[in-house]
Design a protein around this motif. Sequence first.
Motif, mmCIF file in Angstrom:
data_model
loop_
_atom_site.group_PDB
_atom_site.id
_atom_site.type_symbol
_atom_site.label_atom_id
_atom_site.label_comp_id
_atom_site.label_asym_id
_atom_site.label_seq_id
_atom_site.Cartn_x
_atom_site.Cartn_y
_atom_site.Cartn_z
ATOM 1 N N LEU C 66 -38.832 -72.310 122.878
ATOM 2 C CA LEU C 66 -39.694 -73.310 122.229
ATOM 3 C C LEU C 66 -40.586 -72.677 121.164
ATOM 4 O O LEU C 66 -40.845 -73.298 120.117
ATOM 5 N N ILE C 87 -31.467 -75.628 126.529
ATOM 6 C CA ILE C 87 -32.524 -76.432 125.904
ATOM 7 C C ILE C 87 -32.219 -77.926 125.986
ATOM 8 O O ILE C 87 -33.126 -78.744 125.930
ATOM 9 N N THR C 92 -36.743 -79.603 130.176
ATOM 10 C CA THR C 92 -37.648 -80.758 130.175
ATOM 11 C C THR C 92 -38.057 -81.188 128.756
ATOM 12 O O THR C 92 -39.218 -81.517 128.490
ATOM 13 N N GLY C 93 -37.088 -81.143 127.866
ATOM 14 C CA GLY C 93 -37.387 -81.605 126.506
ATOM 15 C C GLY C 93 -38.382 -80.730 125.762
ATOM 16 O O GLY C 93 -39.127 -81.219 124.906
ATOM 17 N N ALA C 94 -38.378 -79.437 126.071
ATOM 18 C CA ALA C 94 -39.370 -78.537 125.464
ATOM 19 C C ALA C 94 -39.255 -78.478 123.943
ATOM 20 O O ALA C 94 -40.263 -78.379 123.242
ATOM 21 N N GLU C 96 -37.891 -80.867 121.929
ATOM 22 C CA GLU C 96 -38.322 -82.164 121.406
ATOM 23 C C GLU C 96 -39.854 -82.273 121.472
ATOM 24 O O GLU C 96 -40.479 -82.872 120.597
ATOM 25 N N ALA C 97 -40.452 -81.701 122.490
ATOM 26 C CA ALA C 97 -41.912 -81.755 122.602
ATOM 27 C C ALA C 97 -42.593 -81.051 121.433
ATOM 28 O O ALA C 97 -43.748 -81.333 121.132
ATOM 29 N N GLY C 99 -41.353 -81.449 118.516
ATOM 30 C CA GLY C 99 -41.084 -82.352 117.409
ATOM 31 C C GLY C 99 -39.677 -82.361 116.859
ATOM 32 O O GLY C 99 -39.401 -83.089 115.907
ATOM 33 N N LYS C 101 -35.490 -82.747 117.031
ATOM 34 C CA LYS C 101 -34.318 -83.291 117.705
ATOM 35 C C LYS C 101 -33.321 -82.173 117.992
ATOM 36 O O LYS C 101 -33.136 -81.268 117.181
#
Lengths: 341, 341, 341, 341
Positions: C66, C87, C92-94, C96-97, C99, C101
């Motif tokens: 990330l 990923i 856990t969507g790290a 995307e967190a 920003g 995609k």
Amino acid sequence: MYSFKNDYSEGAHPRILSALTKSNLEQTEGYGEDCYTKKAIALLKQKIERYDIDIHLFSGGTQTNLTALSAFLRPHEAVIAPSTGHILVHETGAIEATGHKVISIEVSDGKINTTHIKAVLDAHTDEHMVKPRLVYISNPTEIGSIYTKNELEQISQLCKINNLYLYVDGARLGSALCSAENDLQMSDLGILVDAFYIGGTKNGALLGEALVICHDSLKDDFRFHMKQKGALMAKGRLLGIQFQELFEDGLYFDLAKHANKMADLLKNEISNAGYKFLTHSPTNQIFPILPNWLIEKLQVKYLFYIWTKIDSDSSVIRLVTSWATKEEAVVAFITDLKDLS
Amino acid sequence: MYSFKNDYSEGAHPRILSALTKSNLEQTEGYGEDCYTKKAIALLKQKIERYDIDIHLFSGGTQTNLTALSAFLRPHEAVIAPSTGHILVHETGAIEATGHKVISIEVSDGKINTTHIKAVLDAHTDEHMVKPRLVYISNPTEIGSIYTKNELEQISQLCKINNLYLYVDGARLGSALCSAENDLQMSDLGILVDAFYIGGTKNGALLGEALVICHDSLKDDFRFHMKQKGALMAKGRLLGIQFQELFEDGLYFDLAKHANKMADLLKNEISNAGYKFLTHSPTNQIFPILPNWLIEKLQVKYLFYIWTKIDSDSSVIRLVTSWATKEEAVVAFITDLKDLS
Amino acid sequence: MYSFKNDYSEGAHPRILSALTKSNLEQTEGYGEDCYTKKAIALLKQKIERYDIDIHLFSGGTQTNLTALSAFLRPHEAVIAPSTGHILVHETGAIEATGHKVISIEVSDGKINTTHIKAVLDAHTDEHMVKPRLVYISNPTEIGSIYTKNELEQISQLCKINNLYLYVDGARLGSALCSAENDLQMSDLGILVDAFYIGGTKNGALLGEALVICHDSLKDDFRFHMKQKGALMAKGRLLGIQFQELFEDGLYFDLAKHANKMADLLKNEISNAGYKFLTHSPTNQIFPILPNWLIEKLQVKYLFYIWTKIDSDSSVIRLVTSWATKEEAVVAFITDLKDLS
Amino acid sequence: MYSFKNDYSEGAHPRILSALTKSNLEQTEGYGEDCYTKKAIALLKQKIERYDIDIHLFSGGTQTNLTALSAFLRPHEAVIAPSTGHILVHETGAIEATGHKVISIEVSDGKINTTHIKAVLDAHTDEHMVKPRLVYISNPTEIGSIYTKNELEQISQLCKINNLYLYVDGARLGSALCSAENDLQMSDLGILVDAFYIGGTKNGALLGEALVICHDSLKDDFRFHMKQKGALMAKGRLLGIQFQELFEDGLYFDLAKHANKMADLLKNEISNAGYKFLTHSPTNQIFPILPNWLIEKLQVKYLFYIWTKIDSDSSVIRLVTSWATKEEAVVAFITDLKDLS
């Protein structure tokens, strides 16, 4: 060149411009606290037949989606959407940019069902994965199909049981609700979904989408989120006046009906000419499959998108009609298509 | 009740509504790729006297600021802004929401100078702190003051030396450039700053801000950022038509001059009546200090903001004029104020 | 109960604990500026055979991914990853967190190829979609397969041509590089990819991953990003000492070889017992398909994950070996499996 | 050169290394679900005297702060912090990077009080501004001062009344609680604040902070947030073992007492030598004001930070002691200082 590229090629319905002109020099409050916005919201509540909902007016669909979804979700929560969903393909990662994963469900007809949603829930089991929390669907879908009342009821029930919010992107909601095949009412949406938006931009407004928040827990502080995302318009009256005009006496639905009628005309005659379609669309976007040589000839006089290739000889084109589509243009297109065939 | 609350109480200048009406049924490309937007951009470039700049039209100021700043900065880079800056106090943390710290500089007149900026640079020395990368100023400031050309040149030079971008929020730029005390030209901005925006909403448009990107390295892929932030309007022509009308023959400046003239009239007469002001403002917002009893009486007939308390007897009010402010309303206000005093 | 659940069930290789104990009371600089970290970095550069690269030590894989990806990308840029990518499913969507995609490519063997990447590029054509900018792969993949040098060269070349960064998640890189089927060197990575990380946690360290940044444009200000993401460890020496120990004389590779040897032993004997595997894995994770009754019996004495169901009678289990896996435990498992079969 | 630069110059207390070594080859569950972590959490609950709280172990302070605050807040909610707060100055905008504004309150002694908080609440009145939702304080503060029980009670009460969460950064909590001037117990924190963390890294651990969540509404799904931010350590036992060792028999407090004792010794003797201090600090960081010539001479034999300039002749230095500070080093420093004076 006549354009069937989209439903936002022209300005606004003339009545909207008149209403704007008529009220132009009145002084009103800013940021959506004006009397026109209040009136528009009251009309919408009446139409939805619920008075305990919150309604906020936005300037565009991507803005509506990103503001709503980021306000509704906590950082680890994700969205479930069909692979054709607007937020998945045509909003430049706007939802992810607010921190949330969008889980894509592969679909062919633009629609997801309860089996799809259950499969996602089964696959997300612990804190090493995002937590699916909101189901995003569009009605009509991006490829023209619509949800039946029964389909929506099933999705709604599954969502309630599994603590999922249900959100409907209604960029072209008018076209869905006025489709010959539709059995959903605006008032059903108010009961079955947690939030949805009623698209104005693609149905006669200069710009404007009305977000309806039905679920109580999604309402708090919503205007903070709007301001933070740049969605609180200084001259909010611009949106209020338009929605008032659209919903005062059914103009919104009249415009959608016209768009659908024009699409039906195109669809029937193209079908009569012997061509098939990529999807079954009872709304204002249709996707005929045509030979490439015919497409090239039509392109001389008409604007439209080439949607996708079928094989080396034929492709799918997208034809979009709107409140502003002229019947004579549709007739001319059909005539040309038949003459050329 | 006549309102001096803000400069977005009315709709648009009538010429703008006429232009919208005239072009209404023409079909154009969407998303700002229409001929009107292109024309508007060409006119703006001519006015700025630079043809190597990029210009994008937005629907509002917060949206412009958040899209631009988040596109310009890497995650660890921060903004320097005066404590009165709009992004610091009135945009609900929109910049922070995109991940960037805004470093506040305490100021009394709304303006920052090179000493302020140097102090911030000196205090940010290593990777345990954010990296200041962009200086945000407003012209006019949120309390009506303006930057002289010399002041802006000094800031610009310091920024260049220290690898800082300089950004000007021009929500009321027309009023600054048309101020009697102004010595800056639009073309100076094109040379001295890296990006700025020309506010339309507060100077006669229904909505609209024109972002000008001067620095080459800030231009790439900018439309991706716009779309991601919900700022790419489907009927982009709505913005193009308005800016074309505003800049075709100087309407933008005529409107700003009128607003300033009305503010000057208020200012001079309030001063003649013996009252002082919180700040020196040569633009369309003025901040007279009035006794509370007088404020209460004026509130019976006029709308305006109470800006801040001075002491138990007096307060500062904010009076804002605009292109739409009627001279008779100003005269009436002054007469009432004098009569009541 | 002996565990084959993962390769982080034990603490650290004893030599690492000794090294920590030995240096324990020395005073060093904090935040990775200590002599041990510098030494470790020097050893890694030597191993990679490049001295113009930047190396940073992290405490875990998700944190590394990330921090790196969010530092490397601008807001509108997206990641391309195989559907099995860590990923995409287990963080856990790290990403995307931050920003961005992550575009998923459906794969069956965990590996993506140039055809996959080209398809994504072809589908992302304008500013209404994210801009693919970085290709994320894992070596070995999450299902045990590895990339050949030729495969990586092809991907690398395609990325260079299309202005895509290539990033390798090397959580289990030791196992890949020490696989009997491997033809890649650590030094090849330094040439073929833009950034990669060398996993320590799953190969003998208490914790620790070494991020290697090869591409010049990704290096600037990287420590700012680390600090911002909470990845700059106060007692950075803890990471430095471990990587120094692992790379001083080849311990890292010895440990990986042992893990692979134990996996091979399991694989060969399970195969001899007549069972098949979900994937071809030449590394330290294997995925045998076993009848459910056998799995249940094995679960009495051994811990492992049920990976997925095959049909009503059989499932895939995951067996993971590590530097700490005892040969007698492997032998016992095989004996039990054969006895029970 | 002996270092008084910080309290993380050495490794861990020897008992911690022993405990790590002793348990090293045991197999445990990963990601903080091991028996050691469970035991550590049980011990901490006992110490706090509450069993309905949630406790999570992190690897560092910035990571703890950013994970907790971003999990606790909705996008439009902001943090109130003293201007000296670690999150404001020394974490590279980590909180802003998760989207939240940190409102700075100017303080001279590192502490905020109810007057400060009320002023912030009064200034944030509508949706054009962020919504203050969490008060962040550090105890001890970054300049060594501590909160009394009464001060904390007042802040706590104000927060409850105004729907604000109260969060305490306890990076050096041991030093505060063991200060001669302290009247707070660990159990008071469990009652007065909504979440706080107990710092291990700066008090004898290799790394590790224990986040305590007291308020029920902040507990849900917290491990999702940890994983998403890269804070869920694969070998979570590393943290569990350390906190178990620190809290099994009071080692944590013994170590803090030693640090404080060493700081007191320095403080008293520097005071006896006639020097003053920047702040009143009863904890393990002291800030003597010394003439520059003396500082330069001390720098030959000792490492410490120059905190700030006082005038052209004198500066403030920061001396930090820890569990590992040797009394003979302190004595030597004092002797040298007196000899040089």
